[in-house]
Design a protein around this motif. Structure first.
Motif, PDB file in Angstrom:
ATOM      1  N   ILE A  97       0.348  -1.103  -0.124  1.00  0.00           N
ATOM      2  CA  ILE A  97       0.073   0.133  -0.043  1.00  0.00           C
ATOM      3  C   ILE A  97       0.877   1.550  -0.055  1.00  0.00           C
ATOM      4  CG2 ILE A  97      -1.515   1.584   1.677  1.00  0.00           C
ATOM      5  CD1 ILE A  97      -2.879  -1.047   1.862  1.00  0.00           C
ATOM      6  N   GLU A  98       2.023   1.138   0.317  1.00  0.00           N
ATOM      7  CA  GLU A  98       2.791   2.243   0.554  1.00  0.00           C
ATOM      8  C   GLU A  98       3.653   2.510  -0.498  1.00  0.00           C
ATOM      9  OE1 GLU A  98       4.381   4.607   3.048  1.00  0.00           O
ATOM     10  OE2 GLU A  98       3.885   3.389   5.089  1.00  0.00           O
ATOM     11  N   SER A 126       0.866   4.700  -3.043  1.00  0.00           N
ATOM     12  CA  SER A 126      -0.250   5.406  -3.052  1.00  0.00           C
ATOM     13  C   SER A 126       0.966   6.789  -3.706  1.00  0.00           C
ATOM     14  CB  SER A 126      -0.954   5.376  -1.479  1.00  0.00           C
ATOM     15  OG  SER A 126       0.599   5.223  -0.605  1.00  0.00           O
ATOM     16  N   LYS A 162      -3.349  14.012   0.154  1.00  0.00           N
ATOM     17  CA  LYS A 162      -2.769  12.644   0.440  1.00  0.00           C
ATOM     18  C   LYS A 162      -3.227  11.799   1.358  1.00  0.00           C
ATOM     19  CE  LYS A 162       2.157  13.403   1.197  1.00  0.00           C
ATOM     20  NZ  LYS A 162       3.424  13.453   1.788  1.00  0.00           N
ATOM     21  N   SER A 163      -3.961  11.558   1.816  1.00  0.00           N
ATOM     22  CA  SER A 163      -4.883  10.673   3.031  1.00  0.00           C
ATOM     23  C   SER A 163      -6.341  10.032   2.141  1.00  0.00           C
ATOM     24  CB  SER A 163      -5.994  11.877   4.105  1.00  0.00           C
ATOM     25  OG  SER A 163      -6.317  13.191   3.894  1.00  0.00           O
ATOM     26  N   LYS A 193      -3.760   7.888   0.352  1.00  0.00           N
ATOM     27  CA  LYS A 193      -3.319   6.809   1.158  1.00  0.00           C
ATOM     28  C   LYS A 193      -4.286   6.002   0.733  1.00  0.00           C
ATOM     29  CE  LYS A 193       1.068   7.914   3.228  1.00  0.00           C
ATOM     30  NZ  LYS A 193       1.365   8.290   4.627  1.00  0.00           N
ATOM     31  N   ARG A 194      -5.503   5.930   1.072  1.00  0.00           N
ATOM     32  CA  ARG A 194      -7.126   5.024   1.455  1.00  0.00           C
ATOM     33  C   ARG A 194      -7.051   3.756  -0.191  1.00  0.00           C
ATOM     34  NH1 ARG A 194      -8.660   9.137   4.775  1.00  0.00           N
ATOM     35  NH2 ARG A 194      -9.783   9.980   3.369  1.00  0.00           N
ATOM     36  N   HIS A 233       8.458  13.116  -3.697  1.00  0.00           N
ATOM     37  CA  HIS A 233       7.704  13.149  -2.837  1.00  0.00           C
ATOM     38  C   HIS A 233       8.300  11.588  -1.947  1.00  0.00           C
ATOM     39  CE1 HIS A 233       3.932  15.151  -4.442  1.00  0.00           C
ATOM     40  NE2 HIS A 233       4.577  14.553  -5.709  1.00  0.00           N
ATOM     41  N   HIS A 268       8.372   8.783   1.036  1.00  0.00           N
ATOM     42  CA  HIS A 268       6.768   8.068   1.619  1.00  0.00           C
ATOM     43  C   HIS A 268       8.100   7.508   2.568  1.00  0.00           C
ATOM     44  CE1 HIS A 268       2.851   7.579   0.371  1.00  0.00           C
ATOM     45  NE2 HIS A 268       3.809   8.911  -0.331  1.00  0.00           N
TER      46      HIS A 268
END
Lengths: 215, 215
Positions: free
Chosen positions: A196-197, A200, B8-9, B12-13, B188, B190
């Motif tokens: 998932i990381e 996205s 962003k949230s 992520k979903r 970007h 993460h």
């Protein structure tokens, strides 16, 4: 300390503050303003002040935070001022790597049991810890009064493993299995899904391409 | 599609929705309501409707979403309808495990280069890929037009590695090094810090203890 009022998002930021403070103390920085803390973390100064206010008043207006004092308070708030016992279930490549990572990197974590369903793994050693059978899990959890487990099994057996863990008293689970786990309300699960990381993140490379087309 | 407006949230979903849809399709479920999608994901039905609305109208009022149709749309939105090329830097235990994990679990990801600073690792193989020296990185990134990198080096060399990656055109980084990285605005990052995941989980075990004391 109104621990129960702090939302999940705040709790997730506390370890980030802690890491920054560790770095600052290593560089002999004694006082830090929320502005500088903001630059280091990427969160706004207002956000930082609000987050910390959930747990008390730690700063001095116009001066900032004493790094050593704030670090000690945060360790206590998170629960890192004392050792946390951990069991690990699943010793595939990911399980082995993460177990080593935790044993060597996290001094506040003590791995007290490593389990796997595969008999071939039983008796093999990871950083001095012998891998045990699943049948030994209840005894080890009880003996050490363990509350935290890390799951690095495949998706299929994950729910069954979780049920066993919860039945034996585990209340906090760090889940690396790529599946959603069903647990009773009082059990906390953090899903650390690496797929998932990455997914996205890929979204943003596409966005960049779009931007390039637009130029 | 107003891709740039989605926070962003929300992004992520999206992979979470995708994973649920994959499971539903495997179970031959053709239509799903936002209520059921809510039960499966843990997000509210309203949240789900809002999230998807950023990208278009995918459901039918009173009926729900066609699982196959929504899955295809999500794959496209995220950018998983075509292959993404990836380089990996750092082949310690974690790097090896994560590289294997990505090569075997993610069909939309193609690892085109694995690099390490340690000459002892050069030429060793991970899932058929030879580990290369850092000196070969710029050539490989250019040759395959790679935009995404995964970093699994220790904290100390991480910033130096990132600078090299960004200099050579990488725009999206999945960072497993336990340190904050400084990158230009258009890149970007993460941060997939496993220590932080575990630390905020420990907070909740403490909360449980406090609850017990209160009883």
């Amino acid at each position: 300390m109104s621990r129960r009022n702090a939302p999940k998002s705040v709790i997730k930021r506390l370890p980030v503050y802690l890491r920054i403070l560790d770095n600052l103390i290593r560089r002999d920085v004694e006082i830090i303003s929320s502005r500088v803390l903001s630059e280091e973390t990427g969160f706004t100064a207002e956000q930082i002040r609000k987050d910390l206010a959930y747990f008390g008043a730690f700063g001095t207006r116009g001066t900032g935070y004493n790094t050593t004092y704030l670090r000690e308070k945060l360790l206590r708030i998170i629960g890192l001022d004392k050792e946390t016992k951990l069991v690990v279930v699943g010793v595939g490549h990911l399980g082995k790597a993460l177990t080593r990572y935790n044993i060597t990197k996290n001094p506040y974590v003590k791995v007290v049991g490593i389990f796997d369903a595969n008999p071939k793994e039983h008796g093999s050693e990871i950083e001095g810890h012998k891998v045990m059978s699943m049948e030994e899990m209840p005894r080890v959890i009880k003996e050490h009064d363990v509350k935290v487990a890390m799951i690095t099994v495949p998706a299929e057996p994950a729910q069954d493993v979780v049920d066993q863990l919860v039945e034996n008293g585990i209340t906090a689970i760090l889940n690396f299995a790529p599946t959603k786990l069903h647990v009773p309300e009082e059990v906390h699960v953090h899903n650390a899904d690496l797929t998932i990381e990455l997914q996205s993140l890929i979204y943003y490379t596409l966005e960049d391409e779009k931007k390039n087309y637009a130029e």
